[in-house]
Motif scaffolding. Sequence first.
Motif, short mmCIF file in Angstrom:
data_model
loop_
_atom_site.label_atom_id
_atom_site.label_comp_id
_atom_site.label_asym_id
_atom_site.label_seq_id
_atom_site.Cartn_x
_atom_site.Cartn_y
_atom_site.Cartn_z
N TYR A 1 -7.05 15.92 -38.12
CA TYR A 1 -6.47 14.83 -38.88
C TYR A 1 -5.04 14.52 -38.42
O TYR A 1 -4.68 13.36 -38.19
CB TYR A 1 -6.48 15.19 -40.37
N GLN B 1 -5.10 12.81 -35.16
CA GLN B 1 -5.52 11.41 -35.27
C GLN B 1 -4.34 10.54 -35.67
O GLN B 1 -4.16 9.44 -35.15
CB GLN B 1 -6.65 11.28 -36.30
N ARG B 2 -3.52 11.04 -36.59
CA ARG B 2 -2.30 10.30 -36.98
C ARG B 2 -1.39 10.14 -35.77
O ARG B 2 -0.83 9.06 -35.54
CB ARG B 2 -1.56 11.05 -38.09
N LEU C 1 -10.70 14.73 -32.95
CA LEU C 1 -9.34 15.25 -33.12
C LEU C 1 -9.12 15.67 -34.57
O LEU C 1 -9.76 15.15 -35.49
CB LEU C 1 -8.32 14.18 -32.74
#
Lengths: 264, 421
Positions: free
Chosen positions: A162, A165-166, A160
């Motif tokens: 960044y 991902q968060r 994924l």
Amino acid sequence: MMADGNGSKNILEAVQVRKEFGGLIAVNDVDFVIPRGSIVSLIGPNGAGKTTFFNILTGVYKPTAGGVIFEGTTISGLPPHKVTALGMARTFQNIRLFHNMTAIENVLVAMHSRLKGGVWSSILGLPRLKREEDGAHERASELLAFSGLPGKEEAYAKNLSYGDQRRLEVARALATEPHLLLLDEPTAGMNPEETANFTTFVAKLRAEQDISVLLIEHDMRVVMGISDRVTVLDYGEKIAEGEPKEVQHDERVIEAYLGTAATG
Amino acid sequence: MSDRASPQAPKAPSKGGSTISSWRASYRRYRRDHKWLGWGIPLAAVVLAFSYPWWGLEGPLSFIFNDGLGIDNDTLFIMSIYVMLALGLNVVVGYAGLLDLGYVAFFALGAYTLGWFGSGLFSQRDVHFLDTNAARLPGIHLSFWVVVLLAGAICAFAGILIGWPTLRLRGDYLAIVTLGFGEIIPDVFRNGDDVGGHNLTNGVRGVTQLDRPGFGQSISDATGGILPVRYTSLELRPWYFTVLAMMLITVFVNLRLRDSKMGRAWIAVREDEIAASAMGVPLMRTKLWAYAIGAVFGGFAGAIYGSFINGIFPTSFSFQISVIVLVMVIVGGMGNIWGVIAGAMLISWLNFRGLDKIGERIGSLPGVSDDFSIAKYKFGIFGALLVLMMLFRPEGLIPSTRRRAEFAEGEGQATLYDARA
């Protein structure tokens, strides 16, 4: 918006929390409350003890002295999984997803304490368990969509972007069905647009899901934009607390932290 | 979970991609479009395995399998035992990521359970429960099937007992402590012939004359003799079918657990303990489950192995076995059930028959001495095999999609997170 906490109105109370590592005092007798339904920010320069304080709240560290009371239960000293089961969830400053699991598996893992199925019923494949698993998959998909990851169920976490991902970290934290969500620098590394989206998302969480939020954040626009209260730590000590405006004009805070940030 | 078609699957093979990866892609497409293969292939494998005595041992293909490869009844049995052991260790190492170098301890404990509850070891006692021996022998003789279950239970208990203090350790430390337990337990059996005046293990002389599985006269009669009264050392097929059935149970449990809440928790713990714990996964409990379940299969395998060999000696349970089973899991593909089965079959065949057979072939070549024995170099060969695997195919023969992804790491897809870290 929020009256100052008067006991039962607080979802979390930390009383004289202290943490020493050898001779170093990382958190020095901090009193701290999170009123129910509020967004509270914890700020301070690097090394001020914010993450240590976070880790004490979530059970990663045991405080040297003092106690933490979460929804009427003393949680200081409990292991992290028990704290999570009581309704506190967190994200990590440096993303700690299960990288080789898919997005939906990441979310399903976080439902661990909410699912009843045991090893025996899994082996036997009881219908009750199958219903529970189907329900969990459905809810996980919904959570992914809610967190801005629709259709990404089968993507491996490490593939994924960044920002995604968060978002997945938040979706995973939400899957534990928390009453209090602890976000450790959630917008670190995000561009301004992503940051703005994220701020809206946190506000939506509070409004729609009735979740209180504790935020560690460096981006002052985020902090000043959505916080009801701000607590400032410096060298492990609480040096200011109050509404964002008050804190912004506090001399000690300007000296310790905002002063350099505002001019820099 | 891991075998589910991933979103990357339908992607056309990249330019310059090897033929193998393009085959894999088309195989995955085919699998996706033909759902029945999901159960069709395993079913075919089961049928082939159960019918092996009719097409491999004897019959049309026996000249390859029985004569050429040397897969006879004994080898079949041993191979199946090792598949069970490898699948048990797969739960511990492949799923939960706990490096266990002392797995042989549970294999031994399972065998000794049979010694305690299915032999004349305690000859002063006279306890019988549904045993199928021809005469009423002195000692404790429970039905073999009860002993197998007991072996599983005792090993699970031992797993929890050993795991409780040790599973708090991580990585290398855990490996060293489990290595220690793997050495201690056979030693305990070696010296267990005088525990406060009681002979519990018969020491180095070992336990012999063990009970054999059997179904008893009435069940045997009711099935027209298909289920034998008592297994013998002459008719080996029932042994093979029994261990095959036990192996299938192991596969089934492995599969079910992989796709369960516990399976997800194991992988999460393997990936990141702190994150798993923060997401509500109790670390100790989760690891203990993996350890105990792995131990149960070690116990099952130990009990039937002891009965088949008809002798249990402390020296049979050496560190070698722990290592070989671990090699099977690694070579096959950690975490992937089919890979582990393939790895266990290949390595156990090489170990017990294959190398001898290959040596015979080489020895019969002109100009090579007759007593040339390749088996002498067994551990050198396994070592070389392991090194080659690590160099060229570290994810194993048949890796899980997850593992494949893991080992693809660092090949031009570093995330921002990695760059920051």
